[in-house]
Scaffold this motif. Structure first.
Motif, PDB file in Angstrom:
ATOM      1  N   ASN A 319     -12.446   6.708   3.868  1.00 36.22           N
ATOM      2  CA  ASN A 319     -11.960   6.468   2.499  1.00 36.22           C
ATOM      3  C   ASN A 319     -11.651   7.759   1.748  1.00 36.22           C
ATOM      4  O   ASN A 319     -11.476   7.752   0.535  1.00 36.22           O
ATOM      5  N   MET A 322      -7.216   8.423   0.421  1.00 31.28           N
ATOM      6  CA  MET A 322      -6.431   7.577  -0.474  1.00 31.28           C
ATOM      7  C   MET A 322      -5.303   8.358  -1.133  1.00 31.28           C
ATOM      8  O   MET A 322      -4.202   7.831  -1.343  1.00 31.28           O
ATOM      9  N   SER A 323      -5.571   9.634  -1.450  1.00 33.98           N
ATOM     10  CA  SER A 323      -4.562  10.450  -2.145  1.00 33.98           C
ATOM     11  C   SER A 323      -4.093  11.615  -1.284  1.00 33.98           C
ATOM     12  O   SER A 323      -3.548  12.591  -1.800  1.00 33.98           O
ATOM     13  N   ARG A 326       1.054  13.116   2.574  1.00 37.16           N
ATOM     14  CA  ARG A 326       1.619  12.503   3.770  1.00 37.16           C
ATOM     15  C   ARG A 326       1.891  13.571   4.828  1.00 37.16           C
ATOM     16  O   ARG A 326       2.522  14.594   4.536  1.00 37.16           O
ATOM     17  N   THR A 343      -9.371  -2.019   2.861  1.00 36.25           N
ATOM     18  CA  THR A 343      -8.937  -0.961   1.946  1.00 36.25           C
ATOM     19  C   THR A 343     -10.074   0.049   1.791  1.00 36.25           C
ATOM     20  O   THR A 343     -11.215  -0.201   2.174  1.00 36.25           O
ATOM     21  N   SER A 344      -9.751   1.185   1.171  1.00 37.57           N
ATOM     22  CA  SER A 344     -10.750   2.225   0.913  1.00 37.57           C
ATOM     23  C   SER A 344     -11.450   2.035  -0.419  1.00 37.57           C
ATOM     24  O   SER A 344     -12.341   2.817  -0.771  1.00 37.57           O
ATOM     25  N   ARG A 358      -3.862   0.835  -0.933  1.00 34.09           N
ATOM     26  CA  ARG A 358      -3.089   0.489   0.262  1.00 34.09           C
ATOM     27  C   ARG A 358      -4.060   0.081   1.368  1.00 34.09           C
ATOM     28  O   ARG A 358      -5.255   0.358   1.283  1.00 34.09           O
ATOM     29  N   GLN A 360      -6.286   0.559   4.437  1.00 36.60           N
ATOM     30  CA  GLN A 360      -6.907   1.807   4.882  1.00 36.60           C
ATOM     31  C   GLN A 360      -6.219   2.361   6.129  1.00 36.60           C
ATOM     32  O   GLN A 360      -6.044   3.583   6.257  1.00 36.60           O
ATOM     33  N   GLU A 363      -3.307   4.458   5.095  1.00 34.18           N
ATOM     34  CA  GLU A 363      -3.705   5.775   4.584  1.00 34.18           C
ATOM     35  C   GLU A 363      -4.009   6.736   5.721  1.00 34.18           C
ATOM     36  O   GLU A 363      -3.617   7.910   5.678  1.00 34.18           O
ATOM     37  N   ALA A 367      -1.760  10.179   6.884  1.00 30.09           N
ATOM     38  CA  ALA A 367      -2.370  11.478   6.574  1.00 30.09           C
ATOM     39  C   ALA A 367      -2.048  12.569   7.596  1.00 30.09           C
ATOM     40  O   ALA A 367      -2.213  13.747   7.298  1.00 30.09           O
TER      41      ALA A 367
END
Length: 634
Positions: A319, A322-323, A326, A343-344, A358, A360, A363, A367
């Motif tokens: 988790n 999330m931010s 990309r 989800t996270s 979104r 998980q 995400e 990443a």
């Protein structure tokens, strides 16, 4: 037996009488597929005849030799006398029926084989790995002046059809021979094996002391800083090479891809993860390791990141992305990926981020240029966990990404016993198999206890000898907070016996370690671990208390969700009875497969104890019975 043993002349006599495959099956004592029998029929006679033609009919052949502490088998180990030094001489032979091979997408250590799906390990790298592993674990080879040698023999191939294999530089442990080079192969054999009996050399090889396996956490920091300390074999090495190849391809061809590695407990997923992490970190690639387990991540930070903030920061949680930018990482290694959640979002997530949540898996894939997922679908033990091969692969394909899937089949835990893991799966009814009687296979020690006192006393004696031992249980008792005087409440009660659960938080309570370190701190022995603190870890001896949430009725194990104290099971709206049933069974699959050397089981239910006694029928040596004279563990 660890191998089928005969001389080259003896093997040819068995070939001539048409009974070779039957004799091998009788000797190694395991189920054998028709394809495996055909491979023996087509390859072993060829090698036996080559030895005879080289005048080496007395050389000993150890066929289907099982590597120490694993389920992996080597095709043949030749044992004899070195003609130059008169010392023992050993040659590992990997037999391949391949007739056409080419490099897989330009990767040095991976090959594409005609009519085979997916990449295979270069046979030179494969046999080299076997030699390295044997040298690490067999005392006789560590003392030997000459290392064990290795060859891959493609006896159906000519050079032009496998020419790519010769691009990889050959070593004394990775020579390649084809039928076109049969004369060179015979000369090679004569160079390293004398025309004398290899019986004594084979005796010494088969009775050699075996060094303890390298504990993952003990070598974790060195793995990241210095060099690789683990030998990856076969499909493990394929997974490792696929990741490194995908990293290079992402850089040179601007191609993002996903690698999914699936395997049971003890198949080496975390060793692969740490090996990849170490190699990429040493290359100064941007790489992170993530899990959904607080215990596992905190333990890796303590051991692998010891003395280095930079290394500690390599380890995060699912988790944490999330931010994330990309493709901000070259590689994201998602270990224990069966714990991926929908989800996270959790109770600490700010409202602004909740609204933009979104999946998980999205995400994690976003990443990194190369997201890697390592998982075991039978280790989903918590509601909301959804990581499996199908979910991850389908999501990646929706994004038009290349997906490579590797299945791990070897067993490096439970004494290297695939049979034990199969027995556990069938006992728990996880794959549709029927429960069977366990009579022992000489690789893992399975015992039953008549009381929790007996179980704990046995494990305590093991712990006192310097091995690691832990008790764990199904979540069938309440879990209290520590008392004001900083002592733990003995919540796990069976008759007059009681012990506390492992500590809830990361903070130690008295002598008891924080929850993240229950499995690795020696002071964890005094508490009963739950599945969330045991998952991802291993110890030499595992004691498992089966609670009233899984009992034997009418010849089968039946799950009883009402006996579980896990808060996640309270709502039938959130977790159906079918889901709870599977999660309870998976919980015991995890607990029953933590032991490296052995497992002791106690059930709180009398009928279940009788049921287990009908399925565990191991005849033990006299000295083992004496060891257990104060109980019923013999």
């Amino acid at each position: 037996m660890s191998a089928f043993r005969t001389s080259a002349d003896g093997l040819l006599r068995l070939v001539g009488s048409g009974v070779l495959e039957d004799r091998i099956v009788e000797q190694i004592g395991r189920n054998v597929s028709p394809a495996e029998r055909r491979a023996w029929s087509r390859s072993l006679g060829v090698l036996g005849q080559d030895l005879a033609d080289a005048g080496l009919g007395q050389v000993e052949m150890l066929v289907e030799y099982q590597l120490p502490l694993t389920s992996k088998r080597v095709d043949v180990v030749l044992a004899g006398v070195d003609p130059r030094t008169a010392e023992d001489s050993y040659v590992v032979v990997e037999l391949k029926q391949w007739s056409y091979v080419e490099t897989y997408d330009g990767a040095e250590n991976l090959v594409a084989v005609e009519h085979a799906r997916g990449p295979r390990l270069h046979p030179g790298a494969q046999v080299e790995g076997y030699c390295e592993y044997l040298t690490d674990f067999l005392g006789i080879l560590a003392e030997h002046r000459n290392p064990v040698r290795g060859v891959a023999y493609l006896h159906n191939a000519v050079d032009r059809d496998i020419s790519d294999l010769f691009d990889r530089p050959a070593t004394e442990q990775s020579r390649i021979f084809t039928k076109q080079r049969r004369g060179q192969f015979l000369d090679y054999l004569r160079t390293h094996l004398a025309p004398k009996s290899g019986a004594n050399a084979a005796d010494r090889f088969l009775t050699s002391t075996v060094r303890p396996s390298r504990h993952l956490l003990r070598y974790a920091a060195q793995e990241l800083k210095d060099r690789s300390h683990f030998t990856l074999l076969d499909d493990q090495r394929v997974a490792y090479e696929l990741v490194l190849h995908a990293v290079e391809r992402a850089r040179s061809a601007d191609r993002k891809s996903v690698v999914v590695v699936s395997g049971g407990p003890g198949s080496g997923k975390s060793v692969i993860a740490l090996s990849v992490l170490g190699e990429l970190a040493r290359q100064n690639r941007s790489v992170m390791h993530a899990t959904g387990s607080r215990s596992f991540t905190q333990t890796l930070r303590r051991y692998a990141g010891k003395g280095s903030t930079r290394l500690k920061n390599l380890f995060g949680y699912f988790n944490s992305f999330m931010s994330a930018e990309r493709n901000g990482l070259d590689v994201l290694i998602c270990d224990e990926a069966h714990r991926i959640r929908e989800t996270s979002v959790n109770r600490f997530t700010p409202k602004m981020k909740r609204d933009k949540a979104r999946p998980q898996v999205d995400e994690l894939i976003a990443a990194a240029r190369v997201p890697v997922f390592l998982l075991d679908e039978h280790q989903v033990v918590k509601p909301g966990e959804l990581g499996n091969v199908e979910v991850i692969s389908s999501y990646a394909k929706q994004l038009n990404l290349d997906v490579e899937v590797v299945s791990l089949h070897s067993q490096f835990r439970c004494g290297g016993s695939e049979a034990y893991e199969r027995w556990v799966v069938d006992l728990l009814g996880l794959d549709g198999g029927e429960p069977s009687v366990w009579t022992g296979d000489g690789r893992v020690d399975l015992r039953l206890a008549e009381s929790p006192e007996e179980l704990e006393a046995f494990l305590g004696r093991k712990q006192a000898t310097g091995v690691t031992a832990r008790m764990s249980a199904g979540y069938c008792w309440p879990w209290s907070d520590p008392r004001p005087d900083d002592t733990l409440v003995p919540d796990v009660r069976v008759g007059g016996w009681s012990r506390p659960w492992n500590v809830k938080s990361d903070r130690s309570v008295g002598e008891a370690p924080g929850s993240a370190f229950w499995a690795t701190d020696p002071n964890g022995f005094g508490q009963v671990g739950c599945v969330y603190t045991a998952q991802g870890f291993e110890y030499d001896w595992s004691g498992v208390i089966m609670g009233p949430d899984l009992v034997a009725r009418e010849g089968r194990l039946a799950a009883r969700r009402e006996e579980s104290k896990d808060p996640a099971f309270r709502s039938r709206k959130s977790v159906s009875d079918a889901e709870a049933d599977l999660l309870i069974r998976n919980t015991y699959k995890v607990l029953l497969t933590r032991g490296m050397q052995g497992t002791v089981i106690y059930s709180t239910d009398p009928e279940t104890r009788e049921y287990l006694a009908s399925l565990v029928k191991v005849i033990r040596p006299v000295e083992t019975v004496y060891e257990a004279a104060d109980g019923n563990l013999g």
